[in-house]
Design a protein around this motif. Structure first.
Motif, PDB file in Angstrom:
ATOM      1  N   PHE A  18       0.828  -1.212   0.000  1.00 51.19           N
ATOM      2  CA  PHE A  18       0.000   0.000   0.000  1.00 51.19           C
ATOM      3  C   PHE A  18       0.861   1.259   0.000  1.00 51.19           C
ATOM      4  CE2 PHE A  18      -3.611  -2.665   1.774  1.00 51.19           C
ATOM      5  CZ  PHE A  18      -4.361  -2.605   0.605  1.00 51.19           C
ATOM      6  N   ALA A  19       2.043   1.186   0.608  1.00 59.73           N
ATOM      7  CA  ALA A  19       2.959   2.336   0.567  1.00 59.73           C
ATOM      8  C   ALA A  19       3.389   2.610  -0.869  1.00 59.73           C
ATOM      9  CB  ALA A  19       4.163   2.086   1.461  1.00 59.73           C
ATOM     10  N   LEU A  20       3.648   1.567  -1.628  1.00 66.47           N
ATOM     11  CA  LEU A  20       4.002   1.734  -3.033  1.00 66.47           C
ATOM     12  C   LEU A  20       2.822   2.317  -3.810  1.00 66.47           C
ATOM     13  CD1 LEU A  20       6.150   1.477  -5.164  1.00 66.47           C
ATOM     14  CD2 LEU A  20       5.575  -0.947  -5.381  1.00 66.47           C
TER      15      LEU A  20
ATOM     16  N   TYR B  49       2.699   5.964  -3.052  1.00 62.90           N
ATOM     17  CA  TYR B  49       3.695   6.684  -3.845  1.00 62.90           C
ATOM     18  C   TYR B  49       3.162   6.941  -5.257  1.00 62.90           C
ATOM     19  CZ  TYR B  49       7.418   7.169  -7.213  1.00 62.90           C
ATOM     20  OH  TYR B  49       8.162   7.589  -8.273  1.00 62.90           O
ATOM     21  N   LEU B  50       2.587   5.915  -5.862  1.00 62.60           N
ATOM     22  CA  LEU B  50       2.071   6.070  -7.230  1.00 62.60           C
ATOM     23  C   LEU B  50       0.929   7.078  -7.299  1.00 62.60           C
ATOM     24  CD1 LEU B  50       2.234   2.368  -8.428  1.00 62.60           C
ATOM     25  CD2 LEU B  50       3.685   4.280  -9.182  1.00 62.60           C
ATOM     26  N   GLN B  51       0.162   7.180  -6.224  1.00 61.29           N
ATOM     27  CA  GLN B  51      -0.925   8.164  -6.193  1.00 61.29           C
ATOM     28  C   GLN B  51      -0.393   9.593  -6.211  1.00 61.29           C
ATOM     29  OE1 GLN B  51      -4.122   7.416  -6.672  1.00 61.29           O
ATOM     30  NE2 GLN B  51      -3.446   5.302  -6.806  1.00 61.29           N
ATOM     31  N   THR B  52       0.823   9.783  -5.704  1.00 64.66           N
ATOM     32  CA  THR B  52       1.417  11.116  -5.686  1.00 64.66           C
ATOM     33  C   THR B  52       2.289  11.375  -6.908  1.00 64.66           C
ATOM     34  OG1 THR B  52       3.397  10.446  -4.458  1.00 64.66           O
ATOM     35  CG2 THR B  52       1.455  11.104  -3.155  1.00 64.66           C
ATOM     36  N   SER B  53       2.424  10.366  -7.770  1.00 62.89           N
ATOM     37  CA  SER B  53       3.261  10.515  -8.965  1.00 62.89           C
ATOM     38  C   SER B  53       2.560  11.379 -10.008  1.00 62.89           C
ATOM     39  CB  SER B  53       3.587   9.142  -9.556  1.00 62.89           C
ATOM     40  OG  SER B  53       2.463   8.616 -10.241  1.00 62.89           O
ATOM     41  N   GLN B  54       3.284  11.667 -11.049  1.00 62.78           N
ATOM     42  CA  GLN B  54       2.753  12.482 -12.145  1.00 62.78           C
ATOM     43  C   GLN B  54       1.836  11.696 -13.077  1.00 62.78           C
ATOM     44  OE1 GLN B  54       6.221  13.861 -14.205  1.00 62.78           O
ATOM     45  NE2 GLN B  54       7.029  14.966 -12.447  1.00 62.78           N
ATOM     46  N   LEU B  55       1.753  10.391 -12.911  1.00 64.44           N
ATOM     47  CA  LEU B  55       0.953   9.574 -13.826  1.00 64.44           C
ATOM     48  C   LEU B  55      -0.492  10.043 -13.891  1.00 64.44           C
ATOM     49  CD1 LEU B  55       2.054   5.899 -13.087  1.00 64.44           C
ATOM     50  CD2 LEU B  55       2.522   7.239 -15.134  1.00 64.44           C
TER      51      LEU B  55
ATOM     52  N   SER C 114       9.919   6.442 -15.200  1.00 58.31           N
ATOM     53  CA  SER C 114      10.143   5.755 -13.927  1.00 58.31           C
ATOM     54  C   SER C 114       8.818   5.455 -13.235  1.00 58.31           C
ATOM     55  CB  SER C 114      11.020   6.605 -12.996  1.00 58.31           C
ATOM     56  OG  SER C 114      12.301   6.769 -13.541  1.00 58.31           O
ATOM     57  N   HIS C 115       7.909   6.408 -13.249  1.00 57.58           N
ATOM     58  CA  HIS C 115       6.585   6.206 -12.644  1.00 57.58           C
ATOM     59  C   HIS C 115       5.828   5.106 -13.379  1.00 57.58           C
ATOM     60  CE1 HIS C 115       6.775  10.629 -11.125  1.00 57.58           C
ATOM     61  NE2 HIS C 115       7.471   9.809 -10.374  1.00 57.58           N
ATOM     62  N   ILE C 116       5.911   5.112 -14.702  1.00 61.12           N
ATOM     63  CA  ILE C 116       5.239   4.081 -15.498  1.00 61.12           C
ATOM     64  C   ILE C 116       5.766   2.698 -15.132  1.00 61.12           C
ATOM     65  CG2 ILE C 116       5.012   3.124 -17.848  1.00 61.12           C
ATOM     66  CD1 ILE C 116       4.954   6.095 -18.836  1.00 61.12           C
ATOM     67  N   ILE C 117       7.080   2.557 -15.108  1.00 60.50           N
ATOM     68  CA  ILE C 117       7.673   1.256 -14.789  1.00 60.50           C
ATOM     69  C   ILE C 117       7.244   0.799 -13.400  1.00 60.50           C
ATOM     70  CG2 ILE C 117       9.848   0.030 -14.340  1.00 60.50           C
ATOM     71  CD1 ILE C 117      11.063   1.846 -16.624  1.00 60.50           C
ATOM     72  N   MET C 118       7.265   1.689 -12.425  1.00 58.66           N
ATOM     73  CA  MET C 118       6.844   1.318 -11.070  1.00 58.66           C
ATOM     74  C   MET C 118       5.374   0.917 -11.032  1.00 58.66           C
ATOM     75  SD  MET C 118       9.546   1.215  -9.368  1.00 58.66           S
ATOM     76  CE  MET C 118       8.761   0.817  -7.809  1.00 58.66           C
ATOM     77  N   ALA C 119       4.528   1.602 -11.801  1.00 61.51           N
ATOM     78  CA  ALA C 119       3.104   1.247 -11.850  1.00 61.51           C
ATOM     79  C   ALA C 119       2.914  -0.133 -12.472  1.00 61.51           C
ATOM     80  CB  ALA C 119       2.327   2.301 -12.632  1.00 61.51           C
ATOM     81  N   ILE C 120       3.668  -0.437 -13.510  1.00 61.47           N
ATOM     82  CA  ILE C 120       3.567  -1.760 -14.149  1.00 61.47           C
ATOM     83  C   ILE C 120       4.026  -2.845 -13.186  1.00 61.47           C
ATOM     84  CG2 ILE C 120       4.409  -3.223 -16.038  1.00 61.47           C
ATOM     85  CD1 ILE C 120       4.745  -0.581 -17.692  1.00 61.47           C
TER      86      ILE C 120
END
Length: 144
Positions: free
Chosen positions: A19-21, A24-30, A120-126
């Motif tokens: 959930f922490a990850l 993080y993704l919720q605060t990303s630019q994605l 980087s955000h995309i890769i982490m989301a995938i």
């Protein structure tokens, strides 16, 4: 289906880390659209009913059309997706099916279109949705 382990109950710290990850993704630019496309496409590839169900519902709430959701399995055969979305979908497929590796062409296209931070955000989301898919499939999470 059988009743399998509920990791969230047995090992809540593991879920807290996942959930922490997600946080993080919720605060990303994605963009919401990009997040939704990544989550649905990876979940379709992995055959995760729980995640397909959840993320298609979320995508509709965010304004995604049924047509674009239905055609994700054949995205290369339609013009419904932008150049950026097509690069995102190609990268999602290749990272999800990592045993085939990520091609230089796919990576360079994504890098050119998105830049280092957004990529980087995309890769982490995938990577994150693939982890969730594997948890849901292994533990046979029931549909909500």
């Amino acid at each position: 289906m059988s009743t399998r382990i509920n990791i969230q109950q047995v090992e809540p710290a593991a879920y807290k880390a996942m959930f922490a990850l997600e946080g993080y993704l919720q605060t990303s630019q994605l963009s919401k659209t990009h997040k939704d496309l990544i989550k649905i496409k990876a979940s379709l590839i992995n055959g995760c009913a729980y995640c397909i169900n959840m993320h298609t519902q979320e995508a509709r709430k965010h304004g995604e059309t049924d047509q674009r959701i239905y055609l994700l399995s054949a995205w290369r055969e339609t013009t419904l997706y932008t150049e950026e979305e097509r690069a995102l979908l190609a990268l999602t497929e290749e990272v999800t099916l990592i045993q085939n590796h990520v091609s230089e062409e796919t990576y360079k296209t994504a890098e050119r279109l998105f830049g280092a931070n957004y990529l980087s955000h995309i890769i982490m989301a995938i990577v994150t949705i693939n982890a969730w898919n594997r948890i849901a499939i292994t533990t046979e999470l029931p549909l909500e």
